[in-house]
Design a protein around this motif. Sequence first.
Motif, PDB file in Angstrom:
ATOM      1  N   ARG A 120       0.823  -1.203   0.000  1.00  0.00           N
ATOM      2  CA  ARG A 120       0.000   0.000   0.000  1.00  0.00           C
ATOM      3  C   ARG A 120       0.861   1.260   0.000  1.00  0.00           C
ATOM      4  N   ARG A 121       0.230   2.358  -0.342  1.00  0.00           N
ATOM      5  CA  ARG A 121       0.921   3.646  -0.341  1.00  0.00           C
ATOM      6  C   ARG A 121       1.532   3.907   1.032  1.00  0.00           C
ATOM      7  N   GLY A 122       2.771   4.407   1.036  1.00  0.00           N
ATOM      8  CA  GLY A 122       3.448   4.732   2.279  1.00  0.00           C
ATOM      9  C   GLY A 122       4.232   3.583   2.871  1.00  0.00           C
ATOM     10  N   GLN A 123       4.009   2.369   2.421  1.00  0.00           N
ATOM     11  CA  GLN A 123       4.757   1.249   2.968  1.00  0.00           C
ATOM     12  C   GLN A 123       6.151   1.173   2.357  1.00  0.00           C
ATOM     13  N   ARG A 124       7.070   0.592   3.129  1.00  0.00           N
ATOM     14  CA  ARG A 124       8.486   0.589   2.741  1.00  0.00           C
ATOM     15  C   ARG A 124       8.783  -0.542   1.759  1.00  0.00           C
ATOM     16  N   LEU A 125       9.443  -0.163   0.681  1.00  0.00           N
ATOM     17  CA  LEU A 125       9.803  -1.097  -0.377  1.00  0.00           C
ATOM     18  C   LEU A 125      11.279  -0.938  -0.703  1.00  0.00           C
ATOM     19  N   MET A 126      12.006  -2.055  -0.763  1.00  0.00           N
ATOM     20  CA  MET A 126      13.376  -2.014  -1.258  1.00  0.00           C
ATOM     21  C   MET A 126      13.402  -2.531  -2.691  1.00  0.00           C
ATOM     22  N   ASP A 127      13.975  -1.724  -3.574  1.00  0.00           N
ATOM     23  CA  ASP A 127      14.215  -2.123  -4.960  1.00  0.00           C
ATOM     24  C   ASP A 127      15.641  -2.668  -5.008  1.00  0.00           C
TER      25      ASP A 127
END
Length: 291
Positions: A120-127
């Motif tokens: 969801r928007r605002g959640q932390r994602l590592m690329d």
Amino acid sequence: MRTLKKLSDPGFWQYVLGGAWRRLGNPPACPCCGSGLGVVVDRKFLHSLIECADCGILHRYPTEQDREMAEFYQQAYDEPGFASEMPDEATLQQLLATNFKGSAKDFSGQVAILEALGLRRGQRLMDFGASWGYATHQFRQAGFAAEGFELSKPRAAFGRRLGLDIAGQPPEGGPPFDMVYSCHVLEHVPNPFQTLTKMLAWVKPGGIVVAQTPNGSREFRAANPAAFHRLWGRVHPFLLTAEFVTRNFAHQPCYVSSDDRPARVQAWDRASRNVADLGGSNLFFALVKAT
């Protein structure tokens, strides 16, 4: 033309002849698990592709040392049209103005997949393996709190020029991520099992590790042997398989398939182990960190 270009490339011949040299006194051993047991499934340019009998990965034999692989991706791996190619200023501005829509680096489909998995928007994602940040930028535009990791110093620096948070070292400590995503990265790293284990450690309980790689699974090898033969070699020392994922991460709920359409991914309950169609050239999988 591509064959002629390859034959005239000194680096290609260094790779071929280096393979012959590395065979001397170095029996095949899986770089992931160390096993010497395996079956040769393909051959190319004095190199073999071996399916490890223990962990299930397909690994090229012989292969380079970790240092040699790192140097290759830092310096030599910059083929036009691939993820590593950095755009000139005019092209970059056009890509940013359109948010990459319609380009070869349009990641709107990947955004839809991650949303289908519940990010969801605002959640932390590592690329993970962010290259010069084209996907990281689009993930941020989609509202995710996206950060990148990229081993190549020039590409990471290019991404930071765009205002992106792209680290040159993997995270140590700090708050966990909701999701870690990699697109055609794991087939390049020195030890895919070790890398996936670290990726799972970086997400919170219930978080998801998502990856897209070339498909080394038996189903694709049988369906299209010519395309399979083209997948591995100098640039791809590994091919991941469904067997590798399910065997080595047996305690994690997972979805493994060539079908990464958002509707199909969204139908997965994120609590079961689901292996679907594997006949395509792309292997998609998602692993949920056990709570």
